[in-house]
Design a protein around this motif. Structure first.
Motif, PDB file in Angstrom:
ATOM      1  N   ILE A 201     -23.193  -1.574 -20.688  1.00 35.22           N
ATOM      2  CA  ILE A 201     -22.464  -2.396 -19.707  1.00 35.22           C
ATOM      3  C   ILE A 201     -21.033  -1.879 -19.568  1.00 35.22           C
ATOM      4  N   ILE A 202     -20.407  -1.513 -20.690  1.00 35.56           N
ATOM      5  CA  ILE A 202     -19.039  -0.984 -20.649  1.00 35.56           C
ATOM      6  C   ILE A 202     -19.003   0.347 -19.903  1.00 35.56           C
ATOM      7  N   VAL A 203     -19.991   1.225 -20.162  1.00 40.27           N
ATOM      8  CA  VAL A 203     -20.068   2.488 -19.416  1.00 40.27           C
ATOM      9  C   VAL A 203     -20.187   2.195 -17.923  1.00 40.27           C
ATOM     10  N   GLY A 204     -20.993   1.185 -17.577  1.00 44.64           N
ATOM     11  CA  GLY A 204     -21.149   0.789 -16.172  1.00 44.64           C
ATOM     12  C   GLY A 204     -19.843   0.338 -15.550  1.00 44.64           C
ATOM     13  N   THR A 205     -19.056  -0.432 -16.290  1.00 46.80           N
ATOM     14  CA  THR A 205     -17.765  -0.891 -15.755  1.00 46.80           C
ATOM     15  C   THR A 205     -16.819   0.286 -15.524  1.00 46.80           C
ATOM     16  N   MET A 206     -16.906   1.313 -16.391  1.00 40.47           N
ATOM     17  CA  MET A 206     -16.082   2.511 -16.207  1.00 40.47           C
ATOM     18  C   MET A 206     -16.522   3.284 -14.965  1.00 40.47           C
ATOM     19  N   LEU A 207     -17.830   3.399 -14.775  1.00 35.98           N
ATOM     20  CA  LEU A 207     -18.348   4.115 -13.614  1.00 35.98           C
ATOM     21  C   LEU A 207     -17.983   3.404 -12.312  1.00 35.98           C
ATOM     22  N   ALA A 208     -17.876   2.081 -12.363  1.00 35.22           N
ATOM     23  CA  ALA A 208     -17.584   1.296 -11.159  1.00 35.22           C
ATOM     24  C   ALA A 208     -16.206   1.610 -10.590  1.00 35.22           C
ATOM     25  N   GLU A 209     -15.316   2.165 -11.415  1.00 33.11           N
ATOM     26  CA  GLU A 209     -13.946   2.416 -10.974  1.00 33.11           C
ATOM     27  C   GLU A 209     -13.755   3.802 -10.341  1.00 33.11           C
ATOM     28  N   VAL A 210     -14.795   4.638 -10.396  1.00 31.14           N
ATOM     29  CA  VAL A 210     -14.696   5.970  -9.793  1.00 31.14           C
ATOM     30  C   VAL A 210     -15.044   5.874  -8.311  1.00 31.14           C
ATOM     31  N   LYS A 211     -14.236   6.505  -7.461  1.00 32.83           N
ATOM     32  CA  LYS A 211     -14.479   6.484  -6.020  1.00 32.83           C
ATOM     33  C   LYS A 211     -15.618   7.451  -5.672  1.00 32.83           C
ATOM     34  N   PHE A 212     -16.671   6.899  -5.081  1.00 27.26           N
ATOM     35  CA  PHE A 212     -17.862   7.692  -4.788  1.00 27.26           C
ATOM     36  C   PHE A 212     -17.579   8.838  -3.823  1.00 27.26           C
TER      37      PHE A 212
END
Length: 305
Positions: A201-212
């Protein structure tokens, strides 16, 4: 084993999606993410590691643990030299990022869940031993790659890290056949079982902040992913086969080295003024691509070992 690995990667991926959703909707804020990371690193991960050593003494397991410890150090040293050769022609700021990514995988947040899914609790046992030299190298040589000098204060923090301390305590308990009382073991085991979903879940929150729109462009991103996800585990298998290491240890080491880039790669790049954007993009892309390459590596291991 192949179906089990694929299922495990799918499960972990779905957990990451939960993290992405929670971060996008501000259910998990940036401050919450940092608190959850601290909770994981200081509470749930040490609990999981400690309970993973709750075995009766086995001479074979001690022998394997000693072997993994030694070969973990050898592999880190080998990857350091390997990274120099592979990045000779790159610009300095890019070279720092690529070298760090080649040497250091996400062996904690993703390594333990995958090892647990494939090998069970014994996978965590051996993974914890592997990560002792790994962490020492990461916070010494890893920092030197970015700065050109070591930070003794940081190395001291690594030695006193809760995960390292509980690994040492757990291994001593295993050596002397000291078992945790049932109620304490069950409490620690239940808290430790939170590590896998929480880490993903924490890895997911980090990925959510990267601009696609920015993440998919640039040759270096894909080159970094190739070095981390394909060449590093291939290098690991070749070195360990040359040294005539037994198959179980080769599998564990290769799977750890097949993990995506360590999240700390982007943190260090930002702190020490390397190409932080490149590091963040490689961390993101390697995590996504690893959903396909980890099962591929395990299939290949089955047929070549």
């Amino acid at each position: 084993m192949n179906v089990n690995v694929i299922n495990q990667v799918i499960i972990l991926s779905l957990m990451m999606v939960v993290g992405v959703f929670a971060r996008k909707k501000d259910i998990i804020t940036k401050e919450t993410e940092e608190s959850l990371s601290d909770f994981l690193l200081k509470i749930t991960l040490p609990a999981m590691l400690l309970t993973s050593f709750n075995y009766n003494y086995s001479e074979k397991m001690v022998e394997n643990a000693e072997t993994i410890f030694i070969y973990s150090a050898i592999l880190q040293a080998g990857l350091i030299l390997f990274s120099i050769v592979l990045t000779l022609k790159n610009k300095n700021e890019v070279k720092k990022v690529l070298r760090f990514i080649i040497i250091f995988s996400n062996s904690g947040f993703m390594g333990y869940p995958v090892l647990a899914g494939i090998f069970g609790k014994v996978g965590i046992f051996y993974g914890a031993i592997f990560n002792i030299p790994y962490n020492i190298f990461m916070f010494s040589i890893g920092i030197m790659i970015y700065t050109g000098k070591s930070d003794l204060r940081t190395i001291k923090k690594v030695v006193l890290n809760p995960a390292i301390i509980t690994t040492v305590i757990g291994f001593l308990m295993f050596l002397f056949s000291v078992k945790m009382p049932y109620t304490l073991y069950m409490a620690a085991s239940t808290v430790g079982s939170m590590t896998t979903p929480l880490s993903m879940i924490i890895v997911g929150t980090m990925l959510a902040e990267v601009k696609f729109k920015d993440v998919f462009s640039g040759f270096m991103v894909y080159y970094g992913c190739f070095l981390r996800l394909i060449l590093a585990p291939v290098f690991t298998v070749i070195i360990l086969k040359i040294l005539h290491v037994e198959n179980l240890i080769i599998q564990i080491c290769a799977i750890i080295e097949a993990m995506p880039a360590a999240v700390v790669a982007s943190i260090f790049a930002q702190k020490y003024r390397a190409d932080a954007q490149l590091a963040a993009r490689i961390v993101f892309m390697s995590t996504i691509i690893s959903m396909f390459t980890i099962p591929l590596v395990t299939v290949i291991l089955k047929y070549i070992i």
